[in-house]
Design a protein around this motif. Sequence first.
Motif, PDB file in Angstrom:
ATOM      1  N   THR A 234      43.783  43.764  32.786  1.00 48.31           N
ATOM      2  CA  THR A 234      42.760  43.889  31.742  1.00 48.31           C
ATOM      3  C   THR A 234      41.982  45.196  31.840  1.00 48.31           C
ATOM      4  O   THR A 234      41.144  45.476  30.998  1.00 48.31           O
ATOM      5  CB  THR A 234      41.757  42.719  31.832  1.00 48.31           C
ATOM      6  N   SER A 235      42.251  45.994  32.895  1.00 50.31           N
ATOM      7  CA  SER A 235      41.493  47.231  33.078  1.00 50.31           C
ATOM      8  C   SER A 235      42.389  48.328  33.648  1.00 50.31           C
ATOM      9  O   SER A 235      43.285  48.062  34.455  1.00 50.31           O
ATOM     10  CB  SER A 235      40.308  46.989  34.028  1.00 50.31           C
ATOM     11  N   ILE A 236      42.122  49.559  33.197  1.00 50.57           N
ATOM     12  CA  ILE A 236      42.802  50.725  33.780  1.00 50.57           C
ATOM     13  C   ILE A 236      41.771  51.691  34.375  1.00 50.57           C
ATOM     14  O   ILE A 236      42.044  52.865  34.573  1.00 50.57           O
ATOM     15  CB  ILE A 236      43.668  51.444  32.724  1.00 50.57           C
ATOM     16  N   ASP A 237      40.583  51.139  34.651  1.00 54.68           N
ATOM     17  CA  ASP A 237      39.496  51.934  35.220  1.00 54.68           C
ATOM     18  C   ASP A 237      39.812  52.272  36.676  1.00 54.68           C
ATOM     19  O   ASP A 237      39.938  51.380  37.517  1.00 54.68           O
ATOM     20  CB  ASP A 237      38.192  51.145  35.121  1.00 54.68           C
ATOM     21  N   THR A 238      39.941  53.540  36.988  1.00 57.30           N
ATOM     22  CA  THR A 238      40.269  53.973  38.357  1.00 57.30           C
ATOM     23  C   THR A 238      39.057  53.930  39.279  1.00 57.30           C
ATOM     24  O   THR A 238      39.198  54.079  40.498  1.00 57.30           O
ATOM     25  CB  THR A 238      40.848  55.394  38.353  1.00 57.30           C
ATOM     26  N   ASN A 239      37.876  53.714  38.733  1.00 52.07           N
ATOM     27  CA  ASN A 239      36.659  53.664  39.550  1.00 52.07           C
ATOM     28  C   ASN A 239      36.241  52.243  39.884  1.00 52.07           C
ATOM     29  O   ASN A 239      35.259  52.034  40.590  1.00 52.07           O
ATOM     30  CB  ASN A 239      35.505  54.377  38.824  1.00 52.07           C
ATOM     31  N   SER A 240      36.956  51.269  39.352  1.00 49.42           N
ATOM     32  CA  SER A 240      36.605  49.861  39.596  1.00 49.42           C
ATOM     33  C   SER A 240      37.877  49.086  39.927  1.00 49.42           C
ATOM     34  O   SER A 240      38.474  48.444  39.065  1.00 49.42           O
ATOM     35  CB  SER A 240      35.913  49.263  38.371  1.00 49.42           C
ATOM     36  N   ILE A 241      38.275  49.191  41.183  1.00 46.78           N
ATOM     37  CA  ILE A 241      39.504  48.542  41.630  1.00 46.78           C
ATOM     38  C   ILE A 241      39.150  47.474  42.660  1.00 46.78           C
ATOM     39  O   ILE A 241      38.529  47.769  43.687  1.00 46.78           O
ATOM     40  CB  ILE A 241      40.477  49.558  42.252  1.00 46.78           C
ATOM     41  N   LYS A 242      39.498  46.247  42.373  1.00 48.55           N
ATOM     42  CA  LYS A 242      39.232  45.155  43.314  1.00 48.55           C
ATOM     43  C   LYS A 242      40.346  44.121  43.226  1.00 48.55           C
ATOM     44  O   LYS A 242      41.055  44.030  42.215  1.00 48.55           O
ATOM     45  CB  LYS A 242      37.881  44.500  43.016  1.00 48.55           C
ATOM     46  N   ALA A 243      40.494  43.372  44.300  1.00 51.98           N
ATOM     47  CA  ALA A 243      41.513  42.324  44.326  1.00 51.98           C
ATOM     48  C   ALA A 243      41.178  41.247  43.303  1.00 51.98           C
ATOM     49  O   ALA A 243      40.023  40.845  43.156  1.00 51.98           O
ATOM     50  CB  ALA A 243      41.603  41.707  45.719  1.00 51.98           C
ATOM     51  N   ASN A 244      42.187  40.790  42.602  1.00 50.07           N
ATOM     52  CA  ASN A 244      41.991  39.806  41.551  1.00 50.07           C
ATOM     53  C   ASN A 244      43.002  38.680  41.749  1.00 50.07           C
ATOM     54  O   ASN A 244      44.190  38.851  41.514  1.00 50.07           O
ATOM     55  CB  ASN A 244      42.203  40.469  40.180  1.00 50.07           C
ATOM     56  N   ASN A 245      42.524  37.558  42.240  1.00 46.15           N
ATOM     57  CA  ASN A 245      43.445  36.468  42.531  1.00 46.15           C
ATOM     58  C   ASN A 245      42.728  35.125  42.432  1.00 46.15           C
ATOM     59  O   ASN A 245      41.497  35.055  42.550  1.00 46.15           O
ATOM     60  CB  ASN A 245      44.036  36.627  43.938  1.00 46.15           C
ATOM     61  N   PRO A 246      43.472  34.043  42.212  1.00 44.04           N
ATOM     62  CA  PRO A 246      42.856  32.712  42.217  1.00 44.04           C
ATOM     63  C   PRO A 246      42.389  32.358  43.624  1.00 44.04           C
ATOM     64  O   PRO A 246      42.794  32.979  44.609  1.00 44.04           O
ATOM     65  CB  PRO A 246      43.984  31.798  41.750  1.00 44.04           C
ATOM     66  N   SER A 247      41.561  31.346  43.721  1.00 44.69           N
ATOM     67  CA  SER A 247      41.029  30.938  45.024  1.00 44.69           C
ATOM     68  C   SER A 247      41.945  29.942  45.730  1.00 44.69           C
ATOM     69  O   SER A 247      41.802  29.711  46.931  1.00 44.69           O
ATOM     70  CB  SER A 247      39.644  30.314  44.849  1.00 44.69           C
ATOM     71  N   ILE A 248      42.879  29.340  44.996  1.00 49.38           N
ATOM     72  CA  ILE A 248      43.762  28.324  45.565  1.00 49.38           C
ATOM     73  C   ILE A 248      45.200  28.566  45.130  1.00 49.38           C
ATOM     74  O   ILE A 248      45.466  29.324  44.192  1.00 49.38           O
ATOM     75  CB  ILE A 248      43.352  26.893  45.143  1.00 49.38           C
ATOM     76  N   ASP A 249      46.129  27.924  45.830  1.00 51.31           N
ATOM     77  CA  ASP A 249      47.512  27.902  45.376  1.00 51.31           C
ATOM     78  C   ASP A 249      48.112  26.530  45.639  1.00 51.31           C
ATOM     79  O   ASP A 249      47.484  25.657  46.253  1.00 51.31           O
ATOM     80  CB  ASP A 249      48.345  29.039  45.989  1.00 51.31           C
ATOM     81  N   TYR A 250      49.323  26.364  45.146  1.00 47.38           N
ATOM     82  CA  TYR A 250      50.023  25.083  45.240  1.00 47.38           C
ATOM     83  C   TYR A 250      51.242  25.228  46.137  1.00 47.38           C
ATOM     84  O   TYR A 250      52.078  26.119  45.926  1.00 47.38           O
ATOM     85  CB  TYR A 250      50.450  24.629  43.844  1.00 47.38           C
TER      86      TYR A 250
END
Length: 281
Positions: A234-250
């Motif tokens: 959803t972003s191509i901002d090179t100044n705002s890069i952070k891990a993006n993941n759900p909190s759980i898995d199956y």
Amino acid sequence: MALLEIMKESDASSNFEFVEQATAASQAFKDLDTKKASMIAGADLFLHPIKNHSLPQDSSTEDVFEDWKQSVFASLEDRLKEYRTYREKAALTGLDFIKDDAVILVHSFSRAVMLLLQKAAKCDRRLRVFVTESRPSDAGQKAVRELRSQQVAAELILDSAVGSIINRVDMVLVGAEGVVQNGGIINQIGTYQIAVVAKAANKPFFAVTEAYKFVRLFPLNQADLPIPTAPYFTSIDTNSIKANNPSIDYTPPEYISLLFTNIGVLSPTGVSEELVKFYMS
């Protein structure tokens, strides 16, 4: 339980109205954006005895309805007391599987897993425990601190180091946020990939959990979980890069060796049988 306190404030004037209000409250609880699998299981557990609590034949008077309602509350309170014993029983169930001089891999922080390891240590079983860092939380550090405080040798490792140490361990132990109908588990993110590595290395993968976390869900894949899915790309901002993941898995059932529960040692297929038995009672 929050739902019990809500229903104690009910203004229902009949059994039918009370059950309708309880059903609505349970569904609202399950629809919360912040819900967890354990909350969905809890909402179903709350509603089941209310719907199945028999009404006296002469239920036309207000006094009879009030007596019935207080009987429902007493039944729910008794269940809550019983649920508080489940973690202890689950830990005792798994105790025979923890041998002296065992090397164990633990993911995240689970109170049931911690209790099992503490009980094993008190039985003079020498343990060495690798604990994954469990990012993005600090659960791994919390688990290491608790284990060391109980004189259990524990080392924190990177989540990405699981493959490098898997051949040094005798087993993997995890908790569960929820146990779904097919015997798979929902747990903190990273559990599934550890299970895949453990199976590839032919290491047993055990889950320690209380039966009140058995939940009537049947996820088909990682996208079929009862939580909002993280939006990607959803972003191509090179100044705002952070891990993006759900909190759980199956973790599917084929990766799970056994589950240590308060009702005994179960195979994944045994979970479905227990759910059917409970909700048909």
